[in-house]
Write an enzyme that holds these catalytic residues in place. Structure first.
Site, PDB file in Angstrom:
ATOM      1  N   CYS A 266       0.927  -1.393  -0.079  1.00 21.10           N
ATOM      2  CA  CYS A 266       0.026  -0.181   0.054  1.00 21.10           C
ATOM      3  C   CYS A 266       0.679   1.544   0.309  1.00 21.10           C
ATOM      4  O   CYS A 266       1.584   1.754  -0.781  1.00 21.10           O
ATOM      5  CB  CYS A 266      -1.021  -0.259   1.346  1.00 21.10           C
ATOM      6  SG  CYS A 266      -1.989   0.938   0.946  1.00 21.10           S
ATOM      7  N   HIS A 356      -3.532  -5.667  -0.199  1.00 20.94           N
ATOM      8  CA  HIS A 356      -3.368  -5.690   0.887  1.00 20.94           C
ATOM      9  C   HIS A 356      -3.500  -7.647   1.053  1.00 20.94           C
ATOM     10  O   HIS A 356      -4.924  -8.148   1.281  1.00 20.94           O
ATOM     11  CB  HIS A 356      -4.799  -5.338   2.092  1.00 20.94           C
ATOM     12  CG  HIS A 356      -4.498  -3.922   2.679  1.00 20.94           C
ATOM     13  ND1 HIS A 356      -3.386  -3.610   3.964  1.00 20.94           N
ATOM     14  CD2 HIS A 356      -5.092  -2.979   1.429  1.00 20.94           C
ATOM     15  CE1 HIS A 356      -3.794  -2.223   3.674  1.00 20.94           C
ATOM     16  NE2 HIS A 356      -4.548  -1.922   2.207  1.00 20.94           N
ATOM     17  N   GLU A 358      -2.174  -9.364   3.220  1.00 18.49           N
ATOM     18  CA  GLU A 358      -2.738  -9.858   4.590  1.00 18.49           C
ATOM     19  C   GLU A 358      -4.008 -10.027   4.815  1.00 18.49           C
ATOM     20  O   GLU A 358      -4.074 -10.818   5.590  1.00 18.49           O
ATOM     21  CB  GLU A 358      -2.116  -8.826   5.994  1.00 18.49           C
ATOM     22  CG  GLU A 358      -3.045  -8.044   6.447  1.00 18.49           C
ATOM     23  CD  GLU A 358      -2.435  -6.791   5.139  1.00 18.49           C
ATOM     24  OE1 GLU A 358      -3.601  -5.837   5.041  1.00 18.49           O
ATOM     25  OE2 GLU A 358      -1.947  -6.834   4.017  1.00 18.49           O
TER      26      GLU A 358
END
Length: 398
Positions: A266, A356, A358
Site C-alpha cells: 500500500c 493488502h 494480509e
C-alpha cells in the site's frame, strides 16, 4: 442508536463540499466531524475497516446496506483503536448475531468518539462520489445548519499534501516474535501497519521488528545487529499523500542502495515507486473494499484483493523503466481501471504491491506474496532456492 433524551432518534446531516446534502439519524457519538469522504465496497470486515490506520483523516461510506450484523469483538481489531474520522451507513443492524460478538458496533463508535450518520441513501451517495470524486464533507448530529457545515467542509485541509504518519505510527519499536523457529528477521517501518501484517510474517518464521516512521537508515540496519542486521526491510500501509513522506522515501533509497531485500504494501508500494523516481497521483475516488480484481503479470493469475488507497504510482504498464537501481517494471495491474498495483526491480531485491495480501477479513488470494518475500530473503542470503519477486510462488503458497 444515537438518541435525544426523549428516546427519539437524533437528527443528523451530511454535507459535501459541493453542497450535496443528505439527512438521516445520528449513529455513534454525538458531535461534528469534517474530513475527506470515501466509500468502501466491502460486504464484510467492517471492524477491520474501522481499525485500519490507513483511514485516518477520512469519513467512510459503507456501500453494503446492512452494517453491524456481527457486532464487534476484541480479536478483529487491526490496531489499538478506531481510526476513521466519520462513518456513514444505510441500515445499522439492531441485533448483533454472532457467537464471537462482544458488543455492538454503535456502542464501539460511541466509546471511541466516532461521529456517524445512518438512514442515508448510500447508493446515491456512492454514485455521486464516483461521478464527482472524493471530497471533503461534514457530518453533524449536534447542528443541522447546512450553511455552517458547508463552510467547515470547504475550509478543511485536502488530502493532497496531508501527512498523518506521526498520528498512526508506533511511538516505540517493538518485536513480534516468529511462530516456531526463527528463520529470518525483518525491520518493518510502521506507516500505519495493520496487526495482521506482522502476524502473517511471523507465521512464516519471521521475527518482525516494528519501527516508528521516523526511523533512520541506522535504526533500520541496527535491527538484529548481532546477527548481521535484518534479512529484509518492510514498509506498511498508511494514510495520507505519499508525496508528503519524503523522509521515508529517503530511508528506502538507502535500503535499495545497500541491496537489502525490500517488500512494501500500500503506502509502502508508493514509497518504492517514489524511491525509484516515479511520481504518485490522486485517484478520482480510489479503491476501497475487498473485491478488487488484480492481475499478477508475473504469473498471469487474476486475484480478488483487498484495497484501501486513494493515490497510485505513475509508471508505464508495459516494458521496463529506468531507475537509479537498475530497470524496474510494473508487476500487478488493477483490472477495473488499469491502475498500477505493484512494481519491482528487474535485477534487484525489491518489490511491492498496492493492495493488502494480509487481508484479515479476506480474500486471501494474494497471501502468496509473503512467501515471495521469504524466498527473496533466502535467495539473497544464499541459503534458499533461486527465487525473485517475478518467479512463480512455491508450491502450495497460492
Amino acid at each position: 442508536m444515537n438518541q435525544h433524551a426523549s428516546g427519539q432518534p437524533r437528527e443528523a446531516v451530511l454535507v459535501l463540499e459541493d453542497g450535496r446534502t443528505f439527512r438521516g439519524e445520528g449513529y455513534g457519538a454525538v458531535g461534528t466531524t469534517v474530513a475527506e469522504i470515501v466509500f468502501s465496497t466491502g460486504m464484510t470486515g467492517y471492524q477491520e475497516t474501522l481499525t485500519d490506520p490507513s483511514y485516518r483523516g477520512q469519513i467512510v461510506v459503507m456501500t453494503a446496506p446492512h452494517i453491524g450484523n456481527t457486532g464487534v469483538n476484541d480479536v478483529d481489531f487491526e490496531s489499538g483503536r478506531v481510526w476513521v474520522d466519520g462513518y456513514v451507513v444505510r441500515d445499522p443492524s439492531r441485533v448483533a448475531s454472532s457467537w464471537r460478538s462482544q458488543g455492538s458496533l454503535d456502542d464501539l463508535l460511541v466509546e471511541q468518539g466516532v461521529v456517524g450518520i445512518s438512514g442515508v441513501d448510500t447508493r446515491a451517495l456512492t454514485r455521486h462520489l464516483r461521478e464527482r470524486g472524493s471530497m471533503r464533507a461534514a457530518i453533524s448530529s449536534e447542528t443541522t445548519d447546512v450553511g455552517a457545515l458547508l463552510a467547515r467542509a470547504a475550509a478543511a485541509p485536502t488530502m493532497t499534501g496531508s501527512s498523518f504518519l506521526d498520528d498512526v505510527t508506533t511511538p516505540e519499536a517493538y518485536v513480534v516474535p516468529a511462530v516456531g523457529e526463527r528463520r529470518l528477521t525483518v525491520a518493518a517501518v510502521d506507516l500505519g501497519i495493520k496487526g495482521m501484517t506482522p502476524r502473517r510474517m511471523a507465521e512464516r518464521g519471521i521475527e518482525v521488528h516494528v519501527l516508528p516512521a521516523s526511523s533512520t537508515i541506522d535504526d533500520v540496519l541496527a535491527v538484529a545487529a548481532d546477527r548481521g542486521g535484518p534479512d529484509g526491510v518492510f514498509m506498511s500501509n498508511g494514510p495520507g499523500d505519499p508525496a508528503a513522506a519524503e523522509h521515508v522515501v529517503g530511508v528506502l533509497r538507502q535500503v535499495l542502495e545497500r541491496r537489502v531485500p525490500y517488500f512494501g504494501i500500500c503506502l509502502g508500494n508508493q514509497m518504492l515507486g517514489r524511491a525509484l523516481g516515479r511520481g504518485t497521483y490522486k485517484l478520482t475516488y480510489g479503491h476501497r473494499g475487498i473485491n478488487q480484481p488484480v492481475q499478477d503479470r508475473t504469473t498471469g493469475t487474476v486475484e480478488i484483493t483487498s484495497h484501501n488507497h486513494g493515490f497510485a504510482v505513475d509508471a508505464p504498464l508495459d516494458g521496463t523503466f529506468d531507475t537509479p537501481y537498475g530497470p524496474a517494471h510494473v508487476t500487478h495491474v488493477g483490472l477495473n481501471d488499469q491502475v498500477v498495483e505493484g512494481v519491482a526491480l528487474v535485477d534487484g531485491p525489491a518489490f511491492s504491491v498496492q493492495y493488502h495480501p494480509e487481508a484479515a477479513a479476506g480474500p486471501h488470494d494474494a497471501d502468496y506474496l509473503f512467501d515471495r518475500f521469504v524466498q527473496l530473503m533466502h535467495t539473497h542470503r544464499g541459503d534458499g532456492a533461486s527465487a525473485s519477486p517475478d518467479d512463480h510462488p512455491a508450491e502450495g503458497s497460492r
